[in-house]
Scaffold this active site. Sequence first.
Site, PDB file in Angstrom:
ATOM      1  N   CYS A 135      14.810  63.538  24.637  1.00  0.00           N
ATOM      2  CA  CYS A 135      13.369  63.296  24.510  1.00  0.00           C
ATOM      3  C   CYS A 135      12.736  64.136  23.400  1.00  0.00           C
ATOM      4  CB  CYS A 135      12.661  63.550  25.842  1.00  0.00           C
ATOM      5  SG  CYS A 135      13.244  62.471  27.160  1.00  0.00           S
ATOM      6  N   SER A 189      14.170  58.527  35.151  1.00  0.00           N
ATOM      7  CA  SER A 189      15.545  58.852  35.517  1.00  0.00           C
ATOM      8  C   SER A 189      15.561  60.275  36.048  1.00  0.00           C
ATOM      9  CB  SER A 189      16.500  58.709  34.323  1.00  0.00           C
ATOM     10  OG  SER A 189      16.120  59.572  33.270  1.00  0.00           O
ATOM     11  N   ALA A 212      13.390  62.443  33.499  1.00  0.00           N
ATOM     12  CA  ALA A 212      12.736  61.902  32.303  1.00  0.00           C
ATOM     13  C   ALA A 212      11.826  60.746  32.692  1.00  0.00           C
ATOM     14  CB  ALA A 212      13.779  61.420  31.293  1.00  0.00           C
ATOM     15  N   GLY A 223      10.554  53.234  33.396  1.00  0.00           N
ATOM     16  CA  GLY A 223      10.130  54.101  34.495  1.00  0.00           C
ATOM     17  C   GLY A 223      10.646  55.511  34.373  1.00  0.00           C
TER      18      GLY A 223
END
Length: 229
Positions: free
Chosen positions: A185, A169, A154, A167
């Site tokens: 998401c 994962s 993600a 940032g």
Amino acid sequence: METRQDDSGPADAAGIEWRVSPGLVPYPQALAEMERRAAAIRAGEAGELVWLLEHPPLFTAGTSADPAELFNPQGFPVYEAGRGGRYTYHGPGQRVGYVLLDLDRRGRDVRAYVHALEGWIIDALAAFGVAAHRAPGRIGIWTDRNGVEAKIGAIGVRVRRWVTLHGFSVNISPELSHFSGIVPCGIADFPVTSLGEMGVSTGLEHFDLALRQGLYRFLVSLEGRAEKA
């Protein structure tokens, strides 16, 4: 905060601090540290940072989060993240990377930054024989799992005064059932996978090394795309 620093210190000639935190870092603590560091970078009081860590099981809500996409039968804590995007899960076995860069000096192009960030993760996964890719219209990092497209990473970023926060994962070996507490998401039509589920046995340290080896290429890609925009 206790951290484990690579033997080589700052990451190559870029002078970026490379920080790896052991154990499970509480999310509020990480968020506060990011906010503090981003302000210090903007003020010229600190250098850029790549911070790798794990969190205990939790969900974060981005600025576009829809409450209808949060089920949370396990009762994990939910935190407002301030980044873009919707709901995301973090937990043990997942490599979280917080990337704090000064786009004022690396090209003021947020799209170029996200594209370069995606490419960095895709390259790191390739080191383990995993063919990952971008998917038009779907944020994140995707791969083929037994003929079905699945999400393995993600991306969620925030940019404040041209300093990046948050940032990525990447699922190394997390408990995948925990993702059932959200619509990850906001994308319900595709499953989530991990290196472990795909039969790739590796620890976080080995994935960190692949990221470290690709850092310079990531920065070159970022600045090259920004210059072309």
